[in-house]
Design a protein around this motif. Structure first.
Motif, PDB file in Angstrom:
ATOM      1  N   GLY A   1      34.564 -16.604  54.105  1.00  0.00           N
ATOM      2  CA  GLY A   1      34.721 -15.929  52.809  1.00  0.00           C
ATOM      3  C   GLY A   1      35.312 -16.823  51.739  1.00  0.00           C
ATOM      4  N   VAL A   2      35.160 -18.138  51.883  1.00  0.00           N
ATOM      5  CA  VAL A   2      35.695 -19.066  50.865  1.00  0.00           C
ATOM      6  C   VAL A   2      35.133 -18.718  49.480  1.00  0.00           C
ATOM      7  CG1 VAL A   2      35.445 -21.454  50.044  1.00  0.00           C
ATOM      8  CG2 VAL A   2      36.284 -21.010  52.362  1.00  0.00           C
ATOM      9  N   ASN A   3      36.037 -18.672  48.493  1.00  0.00           N
ATOM     10  CA  ASN A   3      35.582 -18.376  47.128  1.00  0.00           C
ATOM     11  C   ASN A   3      36.077 -19.398  46.110  1.00  0.00           C
ATOM     12  OD1 ASN A   3      38.244 -17.725  47.062  1.00  0.00           O
ATOM     13  ND2 ASN A   3      37.971 -15.580  46.457  1.00  0.00           N
ATOM     14  N   LEU A   4      36.715 -20.485  46.608  1.00  0.00           N
ATOM     15  CA  LEU A   4      37.175 -21.518  45.670  1.00  0.00           C
ATOM     16  C   LEU A   4      36.987 -22.904  46.278  1.00  0.00           C
ATOM     17  CD1 LEU A   4      38.589 -21.824  42.855  1.00  0.00           C
ATOM     18  CD2 LEU A   4      40.674 -22.282  44.139  1.00  0.00           C
ATOM     19  N   LEU A   5      36.287 -23.745  45.516  1.00  0.00           N
ATOM     20  CA  LEU A   5      36.102 -25.148  45.911  1.00  0.00           C
ATOM     21  C   LEU A   5      37.046 -25.981  45.049  1.00  0.00           C
ATOM     22  CD1 LEU A   5      34.446 -27.362  47.412  1.00  0.00           C
ATOM     23  CD2 LEU A   5      32.819 -27.278  45.524  1.00  0.00           C
TER      24      LEU A   5
ATOM     25  N   PRO B   1      27.941 -25.519  37.741  1.00  0.00           N
ATOM     26  CA  PRO B   1      26.512 -25.145  37.671  1.00  0.00           C
ATOM     27  C   PRO B   1      25.785 -25.312  39.011  1.00  0.00           C
ATOM     28  CG  PRO B   1      26.937 -27.137  36.357  1.00  0.00           C
ATOM     29  CD  PRO B   1      28.266 -26.593  36.789  1.00  0.00           C
ATOM     30  N   LEU B   2      26.233 -26.296  39.796  1.00  0.00           N
ATOM     31  CA  LEU B   2      25.602 -26.506  41.105  1.00  0.00           C
ATOM     32  C   LEU B   2      25.817 -25.277  41.997  1.00  0.00           C
ATOM     33  CD1 LEU B   2      24.280 -28.836  42.980  1.00  0.00           C
ATOM     34  CD2 LEU B   2      26.542 -28.891  44.011  1.00  0.00           C
ATOM     35  N   LEU B   3      27.073 -24.803  42.030  1.00  0.00           N
ATOM     36  CA  LEU B   3      27.382 -23.656  42.890  1.00  0.00           C
ATOM     37  C   LEU B   3      26.770 -22.375  42.332  1.00  0.00           C
ATOM     38  CD1 LEU B   3      31.077 -24.382  43.944  1.00  0.00           C
ATOM     39  CD2 LEU B   3      28.954 -25.079  45.052  1.00  0.00           C
ATOM     40  N   GLU B   4      26.756 -22.295  41.015  1.00  0.00           N
ATOM     41  CA  GLU B   4      26.151 -21.097  40.423  1.00  0.00           C
ATOM     42  C   GLU B   4      24.684 -20.969  40.860  1.00  0.00           C
ATOM     43  OE1 GLU B   4      25.294 -19.434  36.036  1.00  0.00           O
ATOM     44  OE2 GLU B   4      26.892 -20.924  36.177  1.00  0.00           O
ATOM     45  N   TYR B   5      24.029 -22.115  41.004  1.00  0.00           N
ATOM     46  CA  TYR B   5      22.621 -22.100  41.405  1.00  0.00           C
ATOM     47  C   TYR B   5      22.456 -21.857  42.913  1.00  0.00           C
ATOM     48  CZ  TYR B   5      17.694 -23.442  41.645  1.00  0.00           C
ATOM     49  OH  TYR B   5      16.345 -23.427  41.849  1.00  0.00           O
ATOM     50  N   TRP B   6      23.210 -22.636  43.724  1.00  0.00           N
ATOM     51  CA  TRP B   6      22.985 -22.575  45.177  1.00  0.00           C
ATOM     52  C   TRP B   6      23.917 -21.600  45.902  1.00  0.00           C
ATOM     53  CZ3 TRP B   6      18.534 -24.461  46.485  1.00  0.00           C
ATOM     54  CH2 TRP B   6      18.043 -25.645  45.949  1.00  0.00           C
ATOM     55  N   VAL B   7      25.169 -21.462  45.431  1.00  0.00           N
ATOM     56  CA  VAL B   7      26.147 -20.613  46.149  1.00  0.00           C
ATOM     57  C   VAL B   7      26.924 -19.749  45.160  1.00  0.00           C
ATOM     58  CG1 VAL B   7      27.788 -20.661  48.083  1.00  0.00           C
ATOM     59  CG2 VAL B   7      26.633 -22.770  47.429  1.00  0.00           C
ATOM     60  N   PRO B   8      26.283 -18.790  44.504  1.00  0.00           N
ATOM     61  CA  PRO B   8      27.026 -17.999  43.524  1.00  0.00           C
ATOM     62  C   PRO B   8      28.217 -17.298  44.175  1.00  0.00           C
ATOM     63  CG  PRO B   8      24.708 -17.302  43.662  1.00  0.00           C
ATOM     64  CD  PRO B   8      24.888 -18.383  44.662  1.00  0.00           C
ATOM     65  N   GLY B   9      29.295 -17.156  43.402  1.00  0.00           N
ATOM     66  CA  GLY B   9      30.482 -16.473  43.933  1.00  0.00           C
ATOM     67  C   GLY B   9      31.581 -17.426  44.363  1.00  0.00           C
ATOM     68  N   VAL B  10      31.316 -18.736  44.271  1.00  0.00           N
ATOM     69  CA  VAL B  10      32.370 -19.709  44.585  1.00  0.00           C
ATOM     70  C   VAL B  10      32.749 -20.427  43.287  1.00  0.00           C
ATOM     71  CG1 VAL B  10      33.025 -21.735  45.941  1.00  0.00           C
ATOM     72  CG2 VAL B  10      31.492 -20.016  46.932  1.00  0.00           C
ATOM     73  N   GLU B  11      34.036 -20.400  42.966  1.00  0.00           N
ATOM     74  CA  GLU B  11      34.494 -21.068  41.741  1.00  0.00           C
ATOM     75  C   GLU B  11      35.068 -22.448  42.050  1.00  0.00           C
ATOM     76  OE1 GLU B  11      36.432 -18.608  38.765  1.00  0.00           O
ATOM     77  OE2 GLU B  11      35.819 -16.844  39.914  1.00  0.00           O
ATOM     78  N   VAL B  12      35.412 -23.166  40.992  1.00  0.00           N
ATOM     79  CA  VAL B  12      35.878 -24.557  41.135  1.00  0.00           C
ATOM     80  C   VAL B  12      37.244 -24.701  40.454  1.00  0.00           C
ATOM     81  CG1 VAL B  12      35.371 -26.958  40.511  1.00  0.00           C
ATOM     82  CG2 VAL B  12      33.506 -25.429  41.210  1.00  0.00           C
ATOM     83  N   ALA B  13      38.144 -25.437  41.097  1.00  0.00           N
ATOM     84  CA  ALA B  13      39.476 -25.648  40.496  1.00  0.00           C
ATOM     85  C   ALA B  13      40.034 -26.995  40.917  1.00  0.00           C
ATOM     86  CB  ALA B  13      40.434 -24.542  40.939  1.00  0.00           C
TER      87      ALA B  13
ATOM     88  N   THR C   1      38.547 -24.164  49.902  1.00  0.00           N
ATOM     89  CA  THR C   1      38.083 -25.348  50.625  1.00  0.00           C
ATOM     90  C   THR C   1      38.262 -26.556  49.693  1.00  0.00           C
ATOM     91  OG1 THR C   1      36.335 -26.280  52.021  1.00  0.00           O
ATOM     92  CG2 THR C   1      35.631 -25.231  49.972  1.00  0.00           C
ATOM     93  N   TYR C   2      38.039 -27.759  50.224  1.00  0.00           N
ATOM     94  CA  TYR C   2      38.307 -28.960  49.431  1.00  0.00           C
ATOM     95  C   TYR C   2      37.129 -29.926  49.503  1.00  0.00           C
ATOM     96  CZ  TYR C   2      40.426 -33.364  47.944  1.00  0.00           C
ATOM     97  OH  TYR C   2      40.680 -34.540  47.311  1.00  0.00           O
ATOM     98  N   HIS C   3      36.694 -30.348  48.335  1.00  0.00           N
ATOM     99  CA  HIS C   3      35.613 -31.345  48.238  1.00  0.00           C
ATOM    100  C   HIS C   3      36.233 -32.728  48.026  1.00  0.00           C
ATOM    101  CE1 HIS C   3      32.229 -33.608  46.619  1.00  0.00           C
ATOM    102  NE2 HIS C   3      32.843 -33.756  45.480  1.00  0.00           N
ATOM    103  N   ASP C   4      35.977 -33.659  48.941  1.00  0.00           N
ATOM    104  CA  ASP C   4      36.447 -35.037  48.760  1.00  0.00           C
ATOM    105  C   ASP C   4      35.545 -35.718  47.743  1.00  0.00           C
ATOM    106  OD1 ASP C   4      38.460 -35.829  51.123  1.00  0.00           O
ATOM    107  OD2 ASP C   4      36.951 -34.455  51.920  1.00  0.00           O
ATOM    108  N   SER C   5      36.097 -36.030  46.596  1.00  0.00           N
ATOM    109  CA  SER C   5      35.313 -36.742  45.587  1.00  0.00           C
ATOM    110  C   SER C   5      35.038 -38.149  46.120  1.00  0.00           C
ATOM    111  CB  SER C   5      36.103 -36.816  44.284  1.00  0.00           C
ATOM    112  OG  SER C   5      36.555 -35.524  43.956  1.00  0.00           O
TER     113      SER C   5
END
Ligand code: SF4
Ligand code: SF4
Length: 532
Positions: free
Chosen positions: A473-477, A490-502, A396-400
């Protein structure tokens, strides 16, 4: 308390308005909710007023004797210089459309985090000293005197705004609370009330060219390390020019890209891409930072840091500049650069040396975003891509905030992602593009001591990620901002573990089939492709 219990507790957000009148200052400097004050060493380096050691939790903030006059004089000066400042203070009708749009209010329930009330903290002082109704009717007209407690409240709440501008999208009058925060921070700075995670990176930029304080020889070593890693993964020997006079293009990226993780893999992606297209370019050790922490402090400091990019472009005699995956660099380039340092007439209008595309949107700034550049290469069939190398990821994609709202770059990253991976899913509509939710840690708030504020402010973003994780089943933001890459894990680790960032260019580097490469057995993270 277990982690799950702690999380459940954090989700019990009380939205009941407090009994206390909002006009009474109410800043409670609780551990985890505020940033450490600016260190005098860095303030002296930047020649900022009233450098000293102090703590927000102490009663005495060691303000200068004439602090009140200094602030009011500063306010008068800015009311005269910035039309938007006066306008935004005058025209709010308190309709409340912005009230529930700020991620800090949603995550904390604190009414002073409603954009309208955040602005009232400063507007009330404006009324008292600069409007007739405020001078005559005082409290009845929503006016209040500037006291030390009011100043402390400013410090607390204006450093709980990430200047993300989401609220402005919903305001029928276009009031931009971010600009009020910028003014408030400038005023606070006049009496020495800064936070360290702004003045330290800014002073590092002065000393070494970048926020992280990486000196030129360490920059060179890190580049050499990246060259070795790329060789190991692809068998390709890339060349990375540094400070090369006469190159066609100056490439500028945030320093975290060549120092932090997961930024590092984006860095490898850039280097592979530039090698594959044979780009005539250079890095710079003097302008070794795209980001601009000065923007979170004052227009003056932002201007001083921005000038570095253009003076280096001039010194190296390049034709134009290409910029990497950064957030506030682009806000500064698109909204302020022309006034700060422009026009950059000594540079040429950017034209892609590979496709011949004219980047008309960069006519004035002479600086092109890497996603515009890469999307154009893909659209023109100049890259061979193997999206199956990203099969590990459901993306998925986060618009900064600064890229989407500050610059309007919405489609190019999505276009690239859809070409370099097979499974891409959007988060809910009201949480993306212009209405994107902030990471909760921008504008100097990304320090460890401020973690509770960050986790609360990032809750709406994390909730949207959780939604696509559960649905698809998204696993990458993915994202294209260095602050996001540092603060979302750290935000995802706290609220949504299992999703990485790239970064987007990490996935580009994975998918890119480079001429002469050996058979790839790992992705850029060194994870085996066969086990994906
Ligand atoms: S939406 Fe605009 S006019 Fe309405 S309260 Fe918020 S800032 Fe004021
Ligand atoms: S700019 Fe962003 S952080 Fe600041 S008040 Fe508006 S929504 Fe909240």
């Amino acid at each position: 308390m277990s982690e799950e219990a702690l999380k459940d507790e954090s989700l019990k957000i009380d939205y009941t308005p407090p009994q206390k009148d909002w006009m009474e200052p109410s800043a409670e400097f609780r551990k985890g909710t505020y940033g450490y004050p600016g260190s005098s060493k860095h303030e002296k380096y930047l020649e900022l007023p009233n450098p000293r050691e102090w703590q927000p939790t102490e009663k005495d903030w060691k303000l200068p004797e004439n602090w009140k006059e200094t602030i009011l004089r500063g306010m008068k000066d800015r009311l005269g210089r910035y039309r938007s400042f006066r306008l935004f203070l005058d025209i709010c009708v308190r309709c409340g459309a912005c009230a529930d749009k700020c991620h800090f209010f949603i995550g904390s329930g604190d009414p002073k985090n409603m954009p309208v009330l955040r602005t009232e903290l400063l507007r009330s002082v404006y009324r008292k000293y600069f409007t007739l109704s405020g001078k005559v009717f005082g409290k009845l007209a929503g006016a209040r005197a500037l006291t030390e407690d009011v100043l402390k409240e400013w410090f607390y709440y204006f450093f709980q705004c990430t200047e993300c501008r989401r609220c402005s999208v919903f305001c029928p009058y276009g009031i931009d609370t971010c600009e009020i925060t910028m003014m408030a921070r400038e005023l606070l700075s006049l009496v020495g009330c800064n936070i360290n995670w702004i003045v330290e990176p800014a002073s590092n930029s002065y000393r070494t060219g970048n926020h992280l304080g990486i000196p030129p020889h360490a920059f060179k070593s890190t580049v050499d390390f990246a060259i070795d890693e790329i060789k190991e993964i692809t068998g390709i020997q890339v060349e990375v020019p540094i400070n090369r006079k006469g190159a066609e293009i100056l490439f500028i990226a945030p320093s975290a890209d060549y120092f932090a993780s997961p930024h590092w893999y984006t860095f490898l992606g850039y280097l592979l891409l530039f090698h594959e297209i044979g780009l005539d370019y250079t890095w710079s050790t003097y302008a070794s930072e795209g980001g601009n922490f000065g923007l979170f402090h004052s227009a003056d400091l932002a201007k001083r840091l921005n000038a570095k990019i253009y003076s280096e472009a001039k010194r190296l005699k390049v034709k134009w500049a290409l910029g990497g995956e950064c957030g506030h660099m682009w806000r500064v380039i698109h909204q302020f650069m022309d006034t700060f340092s422009g026009p950059a007439d000594f540079l040429e209008e950017p034209i892609s040396p590979v496709t011949g595309t004219h980047f008309d949107n960069a006519k004035s700034t002479k600086m092109v975003h890497i996603c515009e550049f890469t999307a154009d290469l893909i659209k023109s069939n100049k890259l061979k891509l193997d999206p199956s190398r990203n099969d590990k990821w459901k993306v998925t994609y986060h618009d900064s905030c600064n890229i989407s709202r500050g610059m309007g770059l919405l489609e190019e990253p999505r276009y690239i992602l859809q070409k370099v991976c097979k499974e891409f899913y959007e988060m809910p509509e009201h949480t993306i593009k212009e209405r994107t939710f902030c990471c909760g840690s921008g504008a100097g708030l990304g320090s460890d001591e401020n973690m509770e504020t960050r986790l609360r402010g990032g809750l709406p973003r994390a909730n949207a990620v959780k939604y696509v994780k559960e649905q698809y089943g998204v696993n990458l933001l993915t994202c294209i901002c260095a602050i996001d890459k540092a603060t979302l894990p750290p935000l995802l680790e706290y609220w949504v573990p299992g999703v990485e960032v790239a970064g987007v260019h990490e996935l580009v580097g994975n998918a890119l089939v480079v001429r002469g490469e050996k058979e790839r057995t790992t992705n850029l993270r060194g994870e085996p492709l066969t086990e994906l």
